[in-house]
Design a protein around this motif. Structure first.
Motif, mmCIF file in Angstrom:
data_model
loop_
_atom_site.group_PDB
_atom_site.id
_atom_site.type_symbol
_atom_site.label_atom_id
_atom_site.label_comp_id
_atom_site.label_asym_id
_atom_site.label_seq_id
_atom_site.Cartn_x
_atom_site.Cartn_y
_atom_site.Cartn_z
ATOM 1 N N LYS A 83 0.844 -1.191 0.000
ATOM 2 C CA LYS A 83 0.000 0.000 0.000
ATOM 3 C C LYS A 83 0.880 1.241 0.000
ATOM 4 O O LYS A 83 1.831 1.328 0.775
ATOM 5 N N LEU A 84 0.539 2.170 -0.874
ATOM 6 C CA LEU A 84 1.302 3.413 -0.900
ATOM 7 C C LEU A 84 0.909 4.261 0.300
ATOM 8 O O LEU A 84 -0.277 4.353 0.640
ATOM 9 N N PRO A 85 1.897 4.862 0.961
ATOM 10 C CA PRO A 85 1.577 5.687 2.133
ATOM 11 C C PRO A 85 0.777 6.920 1.751
ATOM 12 O O PRO A 85 0.941 7.466 0.656
ATOM 13 N N GLN A 86 -0.108 7.329 2.661
ATOM 14 C CA GLN A 86 -0.896 8.534 2.405
ATOM 15 C C GLN A 86 -0.010 9.765 2.568
ATOM 16 O O GLN A 86 0.735 9.884 3.536
ATOM 17 N N VAL A 87 -0.095 10.650 1.610
ATOM 18 C CA VAL A 87 0.749 11.844 1.587
ATOM 19 C C VAL A 87 -0.124 13.087 1.481
ATOM 20 O O VAL A 87 -1.134 13.092 0.780
ATOM 21 N N MET A 88 0.266 14.129 2.181
ATOM 22 C CA MET A 88 -0.435 15.403 2.100
ATOM 23 C C MET A 88 0.137 16.239 0.959
ATOM 24 O O MET A 88 1.318 16.123 0.620
ATOM 25 N N SER A 89 -0.702 17.085 0.401
ATOM 26 C CA SER A 89 -0.194 18.048 -0.576
ATOM 27 C C SER A 89 0.551 19.142 0.179
ATOM 28 O O SER A 89 0.399 19.286 1.402
ATOM 29 N N VAL A 90 1.336 19.933 -0.552
ATOM 30 C CA VAL A 90 2.075 21.034 0.077
ATOM 31 C C VAL A 90 1.094 22.021 0.707
ATOM 32 O O VAL A 90 1.334 22.557 1.794
ATOM 33 N N GLU A 91 -0.041 22.222 0.043
ATOM 34 C CA GLU A 91 -1.060 23.150 0.553
ATOM 35 C C GLU A 91 -1.675 22.630 1.858
ATOM 36 O O GLU A 91 -1.934 23.404 2.790
ATOM 37 N N GLU A 92 -1.907 21.327 1.919
ATOM 38 C CA GLU A 92 -2.456 20.735 3.142
ATOM 39 C C GLU A 92 -1.463 20.827 4.297
ATOM 40 O O GLU A 92 -1.849 21.107 5.437
ATOM 41 N N VAL A 93 -0.189 20.605 3.987
ATOM 42 C CA VAL A 93 0.845 20.741 5.019
ATOM 43 C C VAL A 93 0.862 22.165 5.549
ATOM 44 O O VAL A 93 0.906 22.396 6.764
ATOM 45 N N GLN A 94 0.798 23.134 4.641
ATOM 46 C CA GLN A 94 0.812 24.543 5.047
ATOM 47 C C GLN A 94 -0.380 24.866 5.932
ATOM 48 O O GLN A 94 -0.250 25.563 6.955
ATOM 49 N N ALA A 95 -1.553 24.336 5.554
ATOM 50 C CA ALA A 95 -2.765 24.583 6.352
ATOM 51 C C ALA A 95 -2.620 23.991 7.751
ATOM 52 O O ALA A 95 -3.017 24.612 8.751
ATOM 53 N N LEU A 96 -2.031 22.800 7.832
ATOM 54 C CA LEU A 96 -1.838 22.160 9.141
ATOM 55 C C LEU A 96 -0.835 22.933 9.988
ATOM 56 O O LEU A 96 -1.062 23.166 11.183
ATOM 57 N N LEU A 97 0.267 23.358 9.374
ATOM 58 C CA LEU A 97 1.299 24.095 10.112
ATOM 59 C C LEU A 97 0.801 25.465 10.575
ATOM 60 O O LEU A 97 1.293 25.994 11.584
ATOM 61 N N ASP A 98 -0.170 26.016 9.870
ATOM 62 C CA ASP A 98 -0.730 27.318 10.239
ATOM 63 C C ASP A 98 -1.868 27.205 11.255
ATOM 64 O O ASP A 98 -2.342 28.229 11.769
ATOM 65 N N SER A 99 -2.333 25.975 11.520
ATOM 66 C CA SER A 99 -3.526 25.802 12.363
ATOM 67 C C SER A 99 -3.329 26.078 13.863
ATOM 68 O O SER A 99 -4.265 26.528 14.519
ATOM 69 N N PRO A 100 -2.149 25.852 14.473
ATOM 70 C CA PRO A 100 -2.023 26.165 15.909
ATOM 71 C C PRO A 100 -2.183 27.662 16.190
ATOM 72 O O PRO A 100 -1.687 28.500 15.423
ATOM 73 N N ASP A 101 -2.870 27.985 17.264
ATOM 74 C CA ASP A 101 -3.059 29.375 17.682
ATOM 75 C C ASP A 101 -1.833 29.790 18.502
ATOM 76 O O ASP A 101 -1.725 29.502 19.694
ATOM 77 N N THR A 102 -0.899 30.473 17.858
ATOM 78 C CA THR A 102 0.368 30.814 18.501
ATOM 79 C C THR A 102 0.255 31.981 19.482
ATOM 80 O O THR A 102 1.263 32.417 20.045
ATOM 81 N N SER A 103 -0.965 32.476 19.694
ATOM 82 C CA SER A 103 -1.152 33.474 20.753
ATOM 83 C C SER A 103 -1.305 32.778 22.110
ATOM 84 O O SER A 103 -1.333 33.434 23.149
#
Length: 296
Positions: free
Chosen positions: A107-127
């Motif tokens: 089975k090929l591993p599931q991979v995120m698109s670059v856009e999905e990675v960016q959305a995930l990395l931006d999701s934490p509330d750094t305040s």
């Protein structure tokens, strides 16, 4: 038989130096195997185990809905166990000699698109204190391709921000050095300087990433964080802690990275394990072609 299992587990830990998760997996497989031998086959001595006994056990696993991957893992555990018993002269023969592992569908591993990675990395509330920590963990995972078990095992002394690398201890206690990108360096610096001391609340620990109680973050703790952030990022894929590792490797290869370098960063003992990501990049390339070429 339980005493022999204890001796084998001791051998795996002390002499082979296997990771705790691997040892737990061996022990779990072999406990089910020994239970079958004693309860179903009514065998009290491991020297009485034959090839047909093991085949019957594998048939039992199949009938109980176990996957080919699980059965293959059981065979590997049983084979290692019987080889150990033979070396230690506990038994006089190895009944696993002519038993083959079942063919597994790759089975090929599931991979995120670059856009999905960016959305995930931006999701934490750094305040917020936790958001700064979560941002640092995600940036570090994507920057290095670490396993989550390696991430939560990191100590402060393992991260060298001025030099731009992190020291990581992986499977089999093998150490590797992985470079850090600027984004990951900045996120970790912010976490150490702004949030870590607030989470510790006067506690002292070597752990890099800590939880609400100032203790080392656990795998389960990280899993909960990832599920929450995935939802907040609006990502519909079912992400696992390993998805960022898969994405790290695939994105590097898509951008021309050398396979051997990716193998070293991932800590794979065999390059054939790393080669799965070349299949992923080819599959993604076909998808892009089909989507955008006017005569596809």
């Amino acid at each position: 038989m339980q005493d022999q299992l204890k001796d084998f587990i001791h051998f795996l830990v002390v002499e082979k130096g296997l990771a705790s998760n691997t040892v737990v997996s061996y022990e779990r497989d072999l406990k089910s195997y020994l239970l079958y031998l004693s309860k179903v086959e009514e065998i009290s001595s491991l020297d009485a185990v034959s090839r047909s006994t093991i085949i019957q056990f594998l048939k039992f696993l199949t009938e109980n809905g176990k996957s080919s991957k699980t059965i293959a893992r059981h065979i590997a555990s049983i084979r290692s166990f019987h080889q150990f018993l033979l070396r230690e002269k506990v038994t006089t023969q190895d009944p696993t000699v002519h038993i083959d592992r079942p063919k597994q569908e790759q089975k090929l591993p599931q991979v995120m698109s670059v856009e999905e990675v960016q959305a995930l990395l931006d999701s934490p509330d750094t305040s917020k204190v936790f958001g700064v920590r979560d941002k640092a963990m995600l940036e570090l995972l994507y920057a290095t391709g670490m396993r989550v078990s390696e991430l939560i095992s990191l100590n402060l002394s393992d991260v060298h921000l001025t030099m731009g690398f992190v020291r990581c201890v992986g499977k089999g206690n093998k150490e590797r050095i992985i470079p850090l990108g600027t984004m990951a360096q900045n996120a970790i610096t912010n976490y150490i300087e702004e949030s870590r001391s607030q989470l510790l609340k006067k506690k002292t620990t070597d752990a890099l990433f800590v939880n609400l109680y100032g203790n080392r973050l656990t795998r389960q703790g990280f899993w909960k964080i990832l599920k929450k952030l995935t939802k907040e990022a609006g990502i519909e894929k079912e992400l696992t802690p390993h998805t960022l590792r898969h994405s790290f490797a695939t994105h590097l290869l898509e951008n021309g990275a050398d396979l051997r370098a990716v193998q070293e960063m991932l800590g794979h003992a065999d390059i054939s394990t790393t080669q799965i990501y070349t299949h992923v990049t080819k599959t993604r390339m076909k998808d892009v072609y089909s989507m955008f070429h006017p005569r596809a």
